[in-house]
Design a protein around this motif. Sequence first.
Motif, PDB file in Angstrom:
ATOM      1  N   ARG A   1      -2.516  -4.208  -1.021  1.00 44.76           N
ATOM      2  CA  ARG A   1      -3.600  -3.759  -1.895  1.00 44.76           C
ATOM      3  C   ARG A   1      -3.826  -4.840  -2.951  1.00 44.76           C
ATOM      4  O   ARG A   1      -2.859  -5.371  -3.521  1.00 44.76           O
TER       5      ARG A   1
ATOM      6  N   THR B   1     -16.005  -8.506   1.528  1.00 42.70           N
ATOM      7  CA  THR B   1     -14.868  -8.958   2.348  1.00 42.70           C
ATOM      8  C   THR B   1     -14.347  -7.811   3.208  1.00 42.70           C
ATOM      9  O   THR B   1     -14.055  -7.990   4.401  1.00 42.70           O
ATOM     10  N   GLU B   2     -14.243  -6.618   2.616  1.00 42.99           N
ATOM     11  CA  GLU B   2     -13.752  -5.466   3.384  1.00 42.99           C
ATOM     12  C   GLU B   2     -14.728  -5.126   4.513  1.00 42.99           C
ATOM     13  O   GLU B   2     -14.293  -4.814   5.634  1.00 42.99           O
TER      14      GLU B   2
ATOM     15  N   ALA C   1     -15.236  -8.266  -3.184  1.00 43.71           N
ATOM     16  CA  ALA C   1     -14.189  -7.547  -2.470  1.00 43.71           C
ATOM     17  C   ALA C   1     -14.791  -6.584  -1.459  1.00 43.71           C
ATOM     18  O   ALA C   1     -14.300  -6.453  -0.324  1.00 43.71           O
TER      19      ALA C   1
ATOM     20  N   THR D   1       0.823  -1.213   0.000  1.00 46.95           N
ATOM     21  CA  THR D   1       0.000   0.000   0.000  1.00 46.95           C
ATOM     22  C   THR D   1       0.854   1.258   0.000  1.00 46.95           C
ATOM     23  O   THR D   1       0.349   2.339  -0.323  1.00 46.95           O
TER      24      THR D   1
ATOM     25  N   GLU E   1       0.036  -4.211   5.559  1.00 45.36           N
ATOM     26  CA  GLU E   1      -1.115  -4.134   4.660  1.00 45.36           C
ATOM     27  C   GLU E   1      -0.703  -4.451   3.231  1.00 45.36           C
ATOM     28  O   GLU E   1       0.470  -4.338   2.860  1.00 45.36           O
TER      29      GLU E   1
ATOM     30  N   ALA F   1      -9.366  -3.829  -3.288  1.00 47.42           N
ATOM     31  CA  ALA F   1      -9.439  -3.791  -1.822  1.00 47.42           C
ATOM     32  C   ALA F   1      -8.060  -3.510  -1.236  1.00 47.42           C
ATOM     33  O   ALA F   1      -7.034  -3.701  -1.901  1.00 47.42           O
ATOM     34  N   GLU F   2      -8.080  -3.052  -0.007  1.00 49.84           N
ATOM     35  CA  GLU F   2      -6.876  -2.996   0.812  1.00 49.84           C
ATOM     36  C   GLU F   2      -7.155  -3.804   2.066  1.00 49.84           C
ATOM     37  O   GLU F   2      -8.231  -3.686   2.649  1.00 49.84           O
ATOM     38  N   GLU F   3      -6.227  -4.638   2.446  1.00 51.57           N
ATOM     39  CA  GLU F   3      -6.463  -5.485   3.603  1.00 51.57           C
ATOM     40  C   GLU F   3      -5.208  -5.614   4.452  1.00 51.57           C
ATOM     41  O   GLU F   3      -4.089  -5.510   3.963  1.00 51.57           O
TER      42      GLU F   3
ATOM     43  N   SER G   1     -14.256  -7.624   7.264  1.00 53.97           N
ATOM     44  CA  SER G   1     -12.981  -7.413   7.937  1.00 53.97           C
ATOM     45  C   SER G   1     -13.061  -6.268   8.929  1.00 53.97           C
ATOM     46  O   SER G   1     -12.515  -6.347  10.031  1.00 53.97           O
ATOM     47  N   ARG G   2     -13.761  -5.197   8.529  1.00 52.37           N
ATOM     48  CA  ARG G   2     -13.904  -4.057   9.458  1.00 52.37           C
ATOM     49  C   ARG G   2     -14.753  -4.426  10.664  1.00 52.37           C
ATOM     50  O   ARG G   2     -14.519  -3.948  11.773  1.00 52.37           O
TER      51      ARG G   2
END
Length: 303
Positions: A269, A298-299, A295, A148, A267, A164-166, A302-303
């Motif tokens: 991306r 999923t985000e 995606a 990221t 992290e 997404a960013e995870e 995750s949050r």
Amino acid sequence: MIDPHKLVILRAVISAGSVHGAAAGLHLTPATVSQHLRVLARQTGLVLFEKRGRGIDATPAALHLAEESGQALASLERLDRSVADLRAGRAEQITFACFASVAQAWMPHVVGVLRDRFSATVVEIIISELQPGGTRWQPDIDIRNEPTDGDPLNLEGYQRHVLAEEKLDLVLPADHPLCSQEVVDMIQLRDEPWIDHDINDGPTGQIIARACTTAGFTPRYVARLDDHHGALSLTAAGLGVTMLPRIALTRLPDNLTIRPLAGPGVERRIVAFTRTHPIRARIIHTALTALREIAGQTEALSR
């Protein structure tokens, strides 16, 4: 034009190390294999093998020809599959390249959407982690990950779409002392035994290595794999700790525990690259929309 069948035989002889070994694997006689090699040598004007005692050694020219023919043979194999699909009434196909966690977590949704909209479509999925040298043909959608905090990746001939960013989390045996903490600082992992799930040093492995370097240490790996499922099994056995993106951390066994990381956090991306293809434009767009949907889900989870 070189006969592809003779190239297959050449590669088989080099792989087996002998004419007899290749003949057994190809269900041919040694005399037939030798005849094909002589014809290939005449067609190419190359010396392909040299005698060594009672055996033969491939020349540098043969090794180079075998390596260069790999992509062409793979393309011909794919063409054969396409012809078979056309005969069976499956007129469309779409090819994805992605890493294993995306194949497991996201592709069932994407393939389901494609089957609903384009029932005659064949979906091909290539696991890019298993092809560290690159795939042998152009995928229609290439799903990759990147840091990221680094320069964005771009692929020639493809459009870039951020999905997404995870975060990546620490995975521990359930009885590990660090499980008593809500958040684990990276420096606390300096003396831990590590399980590596990215032996090919792909983007995720590079992200992890950079985070460890920023924290001031190099991971002490006790095992290295190219499969995150295997890494989880070794971690569950108490052999070390590992670090995985959240997309790969579903349905963990009870003897594993997840902890977020700090100092620094880690992290990545996830980016999809779509190929410009006038014939498959509709199906590529539908697949990209499905990827964005899953995606986003999923985000949110995750949050």
